[in-house]
Design an enzyme around this catalytic site. Sequence first.
Site, mmCIF file in Angstrom:
data_model
loop_
_atom_site.group_PDB
_atom_site.id
_atom_site.type_symbol
_atom_site.label_atom_id
_atom_site.label_comp_id
_atom_site.label_asym_id
_atom_site.label_seq_id
_atom_site.Cartn_x
_atom_site.Cartn_y
_atom_site.Cartn_z
ATOM 1 N N TYR A 101 0.766 -1.141 0.025
ATOM 2 C CA TYR A 101 0.060 0.028 0.013
ATOM 3 C C TYR A 101 0.922 1.249 0.019
ATOM 4 O O TYR A 101 1.879 1.475 0.712
ATOM 5 C CB TYR A 101 -0.972 -0.035 1.207
ATOM 6 N N GLU A 189 -3.603 7.311 -3.625
ATOM 7 C CA GLU A 189 -3.427 5.986 -2.917
ATOM 8 C C GLU A 189 -3.274 5.135 -4.334
ATOM 9 O O GLU A 189 -3.949 5.045 -5.168
ATOM 10 C CB GLU A 189 -3.968 5.451 -1.902
#
Length: 377
Positions: A101, A189
């Site tokens: 991530y 993201e």
Amino acid sequence: MKIHEYQARDLFSKYGIPVPDGVVCHSPEEVATKIPDTDRLRVVKAQVHVGGRGKAGGVKLARNKAEAIEKAKEILGMQIKGLVVKKVLVADAVDIDKEFYIGLINDRNTKSVILMASAEGGVEIEEVARNTPEKIIKMSINSTLGLMDWQAREVALQLFDDPDQMRQAVKIFKKLYRLYIDTDSTLAEINPLVVTPDKKVIAIDGKMNFDDNALYRQPDILNMREVSEDEQKEINAHEKGLSYIKLDGNIGCMVNGAGLAMATMDLIKLYGGDPANFLDIGGSSNPEKVVEAMHILLSDKNVKAVMINIFGGITRCDDVARGLVAAMKQIQTNIPVVIRLSGTNAKEGLNIIREYGLPTVSTMSAAAQKAIELSKE
């Protein structure tokens, strides 16, 4: 402002962040037209402004063109958290060795952008933060200097053992930060950022949000906006000087001042109710704003009762009362309304409301409890 995954991936590609090939389609017929007739593994992904698409059945694998068309038929038209899927992204599937991530977000505590990273990619970062917060790496970025090479390397070193993969990741971090700053983002993201069996580092899913107050200088981003009916209400309210955010409850709230609005919603929750919105009419005494606010509140089909909580400072309670009476005469609704007025010209305002026959209460707590009671009748 939010954009879809395919739009975020287009921005990633523009800034040199590697992403798999893919096309967005609005119908099965479009999938048939745009997808080459080859037997290769693809992923068909619903494009909606919510998370949890995979759990809801909005992400499916297809082994060939025919399957991609069938999967698109299954996904298009389905609802995910109340949103209808009107388009899908059909992208090349990627073999994955590892998932990570990567995210950038504004942090008010440090007054900087924070680079967050985790080896727990492929799951919602909120779950990682809740269950294993120690697995999240955070790096504060100086707003003047930007993301420095050493900072990007320090984060990458904690994620990757292979030097070449680390260098690839550093380049991606730097490009993502540049994209974030250039577009006035509030969130960018990549989840997941993956390592493939041939040691390539690729972004296979992306999410970006943008600062509404900066959209005037981001025409290309603004052109990507696709608003739902509820979002359009928020935009219309903003244009009329109101701050409105729709929520999932059934008690409409009209308040003056953001702090009082938050306290009002807290009280409703405390007594077992659910607010249907945040609505701040601001410090103006213009009765027309109250009329507009009531139109917005009562256009929400979930609203079963309305709680009006006004503390008059700059705002005059008698002007709010006049606006409320005018609104009730125009709308002719049978939804119950509970009113609490306090402060500047409260006595005059309460007399106007009582003469019209609307119920009033003297405290916030009483207003919240009465609104909840009426919402159940």
